[in-house]
Scaffold this active site. Structure first.
Site, PDB file in Angstrom:
ATOM      1  N   TYR A 223      -3.023   5.040   7.161  1.00  0.00           N
ATOM      2  CA  TYR A 223      -2.331   3.766   7.419  1.00  0.00           C
ATOM      3  C   TYR A 223      -1.147   3.611   6.476  1.00  0.00           C
ATOM      4  O   TYR A 223      -0.010   3.364   6.906  1.00  0.00           O
ATOM      5  CB  TYR A 223      -3.291   2.578   7.251  1.00  0.00           C
ATOM      6  CG  TYR A 223      -2.570   1.262   7.051  1.00  0.00           C
ATOM      7  CD1 TYR A 223      -1.825   0.688   8.085  1.00  0.00           C
ATOM      8  CD2 TYR A 223      -2.580   0.606   5.817  1.00  0.00           C
ATOM      9  CE1 TYR A 223      -1.130  -0.508   7.890  1.00  0.00           C
ATOM     10  CE2 TYR A 223      -1.888  -0.583   5.615  1.00  0.00           C
ATOM     11  CZ  TYR A 223      -1.167  -1.141   6.660  1.00  0.00           C
ATOM     12  OH  TYR A 223      -0.468  -2.315   6.469  1.00  0.00           O
TER      13      TYR A 223
ATOM     14  N   GLU B 213       0.821  -1.226   0.000  1.00  0.00           N
ATOM     15  CA  GLU B 213       0.000   0.000   0.000  1.00  0.00           C
ATOM     16  C   GLU B 213       0.851   1.271   0.000  1.00  0.00           C
ATOM     17  O   GLU B 213       0.350   2.342  -0.313  1.00  0.00           O
ATOM     18  CB  GLU B 213      -0.918   0.026   1.232  1.00  0.00           C
ATOM     19  CG  GLU B 213      -1.934  -1.073   1.208  1.00  0.00           C
ATOM     20  CD  GLU B 213      -3.209  -0.728   1.988  1.00  0.00           C
ATOM     21  OE1 GLU B 213      -3.891  -1.663   2.389  1.00  0.00           O
ATOM     22  OE2 GLU B 213      -3.510   0.453   2.171  1.00  0.00           O
TER      23      GLU B 213
HETATM   24  P1  NAD Z   1      -2.980  -7.447  12.804  1.00  0.00           P
HETATM   25  O1  NAD Z   1      -3.723  -6.164  12.963  1.00  0.00           O
HETATM   26  O2  NAD Z   1      -3.727  -8.724  12.688  1.00  0.00           O
HETATM   27  O3  NAD Z   1      -1.945  -7.630  14.019  1.00  0.00           O
HETATM   28  C1  NAD Z   1      -1.160  -6.582  14.507  1.00  0.00           C
HETATM   29  C2  NAD Z   1      -0.565  -7.054  15.842  1.00  0.00           C
HETATM   30  O4  NAD Z   1       0.286  -6.011  16.330  1.00  0.00           O
HETATM   31  C3  NAD Z   1      -1.610  -7.321  16.933  1.00  0.00           C
HETATM   32  O5  NAD Z   1      -1.340  -8.532  17.580  1.00  0.00           O
HETATM   33  C4  NAD Z   1      -1.461  -6.137  17.878  1.00  0.00           C
HETATM   34  O6  NAD Z   1      -1.813  -6.440  19.227  1.00  0.00           O
HETATM   35  C5  NAD Z   1       0.021  -5.826  17.729  1.00  0.00           C
HETATM   36  N1  NAD Z   1       0.360  -4.439  18.074  1.00  0.00           N
HETATM   37  C6  NAD Z   1      -0.243  -3.303  17.618  1.00  0.00           C
HETATM   38  N2  NAD Z   1       0.353  -2.222  18.162  1.00  0.00           N
HETATM   39  C7  NAD Z   1       1.366  -2.684  18.940  1.00  0.00           C
HETATM   40  C8  NAD Z   1       2.349  -2.051  19.754  1.00  0.00           C
HETATM   41  N3  NAD Z   1       2.402  -0.712  19.868  1.00  0.00           N
HETATM   42  N4  NAD Z   1       3.232  -2.827  20.406  1.00  0.00           N
HETATM   43  C9  NAD Z   1       3.189  -4.186  20.315  1.00  0.00           C
HETATM   44  N5  NAD Z   1       2.262  -4.834  19.584  1.00  0.00           N
HETATM   45  C10 NAD Z   1       1.367  -4.091  18.902  1.00  0.00           C
HETATM   46  O7  NAD Z   1      -2.027  -7.219  11.557  1.00  0.00           O
HETATM   47  P2  NAD Z   1      -1.572  -8.203  10.395  1.00  0.00           P
HETATM   48  O8  NAD Z   1      -2.578  -8.177   9.311  1.00  0.00           O
HETATM   49  O9  NAD Z   1      -1.140  -9.485  10.974  1.00  0.00           O
HETATM   50  O10 NAD Z   1      -0.293  -7.395   9.842  1.00  0.00           O
HETATM   51  C11 NAD Z   1       0.994  -7.611  10.412  1.00  0.00           C
HETATM   52  C12 NAD Z   1       2.008  -6.744   9.687  1.00  0.00           C
HETATM   53  O11 NAD Z   1       2.006  -7.066   8.290  1.00  0.00           O
HETATM   54  C13 NAD Z   1       1.708  -5.241   9.762  1.00  0.00           C
HETATM   55  O12 NAD Z   1       2.912  -4.554   9.911  1.00  0.00           O
HETATM   56  C14 NAD Z   1       1.064  -4.928   8.418  1.00  0.00           C
HETATM   57  O13 NAD Z   1       1.287  -3.592   8.055  1.00  0.00           O
HETATM   58  C15 NAD Z   1       1.788  -5.903   7.518  1.00  0.00           C
HETATM   59  N6  NAD Z   1       1.048  -6.331   6.326  1.00  0.00           N
HETATM   60  C16 NAD Z   1      -0.227  -6.816   6.428  1.00  0.00           C
HETATM   61  C17 NAD Z   1      -0.881  -7.264   5.274  1.00  0.00           C
HETATM   62  C18 NAD Z   1      -2.280  -7.834   5.332  1.00  0.00           C
HETATM   63  O14 NAD Z   1      -2.875  -8.080   4.276  1.00  0.00           O
HETATM   64  N7  NAD Z   1      -2.852  -8.098   6.502  1.00  0.00           N
HETATM   65  C19 NAD Z   1      -0.228  -7.201   4.034  1.00  0.00           C
HETATM   66  C20 NAD Z   1       1.072  -6.689   3.970  1.00  0.00           C
HETATM   67  C21 NAD Z   1       1.704  -6.271   5.126  1.00  0.00           C
HETATM   68  O1  DAU Z   2      -2.280  -4.535   0.498  1.00  0.00           O
HETATM   69  C1  DAU Z   2      -1.877  -4.901   1.797  1.00  0.00           C
HETATM   70  C2  DAU Z   2      -2.848  -4.328   2.798  1.00  0.00           C
HETATM   71  O2  DAU Z   2      -4.058  -5.060   2.654  1.00  0.00           O
HETATM   72  C3  DAU Z   2      -2.354  -4.386   4.234  1.00  0.00           C
HETATM   73  O3  DAU Z   2      -1.225  -3.559   4.348  1.00  0.00           O
HETATM   74  C4  DAU Z   2      -3.439  -3.908   5.191  1.00  0.00           C
HETATM   75  O4  DAU Z   2      -3.009  -4.039   6.538  1.00  0.00           O
HETATM   76  C5  DAU Z   2      -4.671  -4.733   4.974  1.00  0.00           C
HETATM   77  O5  DAU Z   2      -5.717  -4.266   5.797  1.00  0.00           O
HETATM   78  C6  DAU Z   2      -5.099  -4.687   3.514  1.00  0.00           C
HETATM   79  O6  DAU Z   2      -5.611  -3.380   3.163  1.00  0.00           O
HETATM   80  P1  DAU Z   2      -6.933  -3.225   2.273  1.00  0.00           P
HETATM   81  O7  DAU Z   2      -7.515  -1.893   2.517  1.00  0.00           O
HETATM   82  O8  DAU Z   2      -6.671  -3.627   0.865  1.00  0.00           O
HETATM   83  O9  DAU Z   2      -7.817  -4.400   2.956  1.00  0.00           O
HETATM   84  P2  DAU Z   2      -9.356  -4.466   3.398  1.00  0.00           P
HETATM   85  O10 DAU Z   2      -9.624  -5.886   3.749  1.00  0.00           O
HETATM   86  O11 DAU Z   2      -9.711  -3.422   4.389  1.00  0.00           O
HETATM   87  O12 DAU Z   2     -10.118  -4.132   2.036  1.00  0.00           O
HETATM   88  C7  DAU Z   2      -9.890  -4.906   0.859  1.00  0.00           C
HETATM   89  C8  DAU Z   2     -10.765  -4.328  -0.246  1.00  0.00           C
HETATM   90  O13 DAU Z   2     -12.146  -4.562   0.099  1.00  0.00           O
HETATM   91  C9  DAU Z   2     -10.628  -2.826  -0.413  1.00  0.00           C
HETATM   92  O14 DAU Z   2     -10.749  -2.494  -1.791  1.00  0.00           O
HETATM   93  C10 DAU Z   2     -11.809  -2.255   0.357  1.00  0.00           C
HETATM   94  C11 DAU Z   2     -12.875  -3.334   0.177  1.00  0.00           C
HETATM   95  N1  DAU Z   2     -13.839  -3.453   1.306  1.00  0.00           N
HETATM   96  C12 DAU Z   2     -13.324  -3.601   2.559  1.00  0.00           C
HETATM   97  C13 DAU Z   2     -14.163  -3.720   3.641  1.00  0.00           C
HETATM   98  C14 DAU Z   2     -13.612  -3.873   5.035  1.00  0.00           C
HETATM   99  C15 DAU Z   2     -15.201  -3.449   1.061  1.00  0.00           C
HETATM  100  O15 DAU Z   2     -15.652  -3.329  -0.089  1.00  0.00           O
HETATM  101  N2  DAU Z   2     -16.045  -3.550   2.131  1.00  0.00           N
HETATM  102  C16 DAU Z   2     -15.581  -3.688   3.426  1.00  0.00           C
HETATM  103  O16 DAU Z   2     -16.398  -3.779   4.368  1.00  0.00           O
END
Ligand code: NAD
Ligand code: DAU
Length: 333
Positions: free
Chosen positions: A147, A125
């Site tokens: 974010y 992102e």
């Molecule tokens: P998540 O929200 O499920 O988990 C985040 C974790 O971080 C939680 O367990 C929370 O308690 C902990 N946390 C938050 N603030 C904290 C703090 N100040 N100190 C210690 N712990 C803290 O997130 P996720 O989806 O597992 O993402 C993990 C990492 O991967 C993030 O850095 C995110 O940006 C990155 N990422 C996520 C995605 C995705 O699609 N979910 C994709 C690419 C990168």
């Molecule tokens: O690309 C990596 C990122 O993917 C991570 O860094 C973020 O932590 C993770 O949250 C995710 O971001 P997105 O914004 O892409 O994910 P989200 O699941 O929130 O939304 C995915 C797509 O779905 C986006 O185009 C918004 C849409 N959406 C999302 C929600 C929650 C809907 O249409 N309705 C919804 O209620």
């Protein structure tokens, strides 16, 4: 090797800890997590008795605690972050604190104890939206949500440390993850759990936004690869190769659950909503990384996991963004 994994009680961090304990039985892992609404120790019940694993509740923004733990390990892998785009639009402060200041605290501790490697888990992102083609690691950063901007700021700080101090960091930028244990406010678990409950699926805007999906275990394998093979000072994109529009994804979920399309509810668009994410990840493939999990199969397995684990998500869903900010939703007509 001794690892400090931060944010290990969240979605990806918990999968990574399980993956590493299984792949490297001699490694030791400390999991530092603040247990925000997104952190959940239920994600790690199966590994909590492992003698090579230890959980510490705490904040990555707490230098005294971080220094104490950094002294015990060789590498920090930073997953800890505020991660939900919609929450960042409503309330950005916590994102700046954890995703930027927290990164600074971790890097200072790693420097103090002369760690030879630091891994920053970032996101695609940070590049912003792309109409066609794909971003490479050299593309400029153009984040569009608070974010994404907080993650980009963290990345820039990491890169500045590599240049100024020769700090041995590697950044990964992965696309959208899915799989078991994802908090039910992100689109896939939200839509699965709403469909199970026969509730509407709130699709933003016209539903034509595109995301590139990767099964969470493939992301863990990519991090394992850069931890052992990556070159410090480098950024590695990690893609899934599975671009889908949100409306296509929604139909796949409804079909898997045998629910009708009438559950789809088009709602007001997310402000600043990125249209399409796409990254070129040839660089990590050159290190030998291969994704192994086909999209359709793992999406169906993920749907089944939420069907089989009602207790896991029903307990925490009341804290989701959609419940908390439900007044924000209105149909687009
Ligand atoms: P998540 O929200 O499920 O988990 C985040 C974790 O971080 C939680 O367990 C929370 O308690 C902990 N946390 C938050 N603030 C904290 C703090 N100040 N100190 C210690 N712990 C803290 O997130 P996720 O989806 O597992 O993402 C993990 C990492 O991967 C993030 O850095 C995110 O940006 C990155 N990422 C996520 C995605 C995705 O699609 N979910 C994709 C690419 C990168
Ligand atoms: O690309 C990596 C990122 O993917 C991570 O860094 C973020 O932590 C993770 O949250 C995710 O971001 P997105 O914004 O892409 O994910 P989200 O699941 O929130 O939304 C995915 C797509 O779905 C986006 O185009 C918004 C849409 N959406 C999302 C929600 C929650 C809907 O249409 N309705 C919804 O209620």
């Amino acid at each position: 090797m001794k690892l400090l994994v931060t944010g290990g009680a969240g979605f990806i961090g918990s999968h990574f800890i399980r993956y590493m304990l299984s792949a490297y039985p001699t490694y030791h892992i400390i999991n530092l997590d603040k247990l925000t609404y997104a952190g959940n120790l239920d994600n790690l019940r199966d590994v909590e008795a492992n003698h090579n694993y230890r959980f510490v509740k705490g904040d990555i923004c707490d230098p005294a605690l971080v220094n104490k733990l950094a002294e015990e390990v060789d590498v920090i892998i930073n997953f800890a972050a505020e991660t939900h785009v919609d929450r960042s639009i409503m309330d950005p402060g916590g994102f700046i604190q954890t995703d930027v200041y927290g990164t600074y605290v971790l890097m200072e501790a790693a420097r103090r104890f002369n760690h030879q490697r630091y891994i920053q888990i970032s996101t695609d992102e940070v590049y912003g939206s792309i109409a066609s083609g794909a971003f490479t690691e050299g593309s400029p950063l153009q984040p569009n949500s608070p974010y994404a901007a907080s993650k980009a700021a963290g990345d820039l700080l990491v890169l500045s440390y590599t240049r100024t101090y020769g700090f041995p960091a590697i950044i990964t930028r992965c696309s959208n993850n899915f799989g078991p244990n994802q908090y039910p406010e992100k689109v896939i678990p939200l839509f699965i759990t709403n469909a199970i409950e026969n509730k509407p699926l709130p699709l933003y805007g016209d539903g034509q936004n595109v995301r590139d999906w990767i099964y969470v275990v493939d992301h863990c394998a990519a991090i394992d690869c850069v931890l052992h093979q990556g070159k410090t000072g480098n950024v590695y994109n990690v893609g899934g190769g599975n671009e889908r529009t949100n409306i296509e994804l929604t139909h796949l979920i409804l079909n898997a659950l045998e629910r009708p399309a009438s559950l789809i509810q088009f709602v007001k668009d997310r402000p600043g909503h990125d249209r399409r994410y796409a990254i070129n990840d040839q660089k990590i493939h050159a290190l030998g990384y291969q994704s192994r999990h086909p999209f359709d199969e793992t999406l169906r397995a993920t749907v089944r996991w939420y069907q089989d684990n009602l207790a896991w998500w029903q307990r925490i869903k009341s804290g989701s963004f959609q419940q908390y900010y439900s007044r924000q939703y209105s149909t687009s007509g």
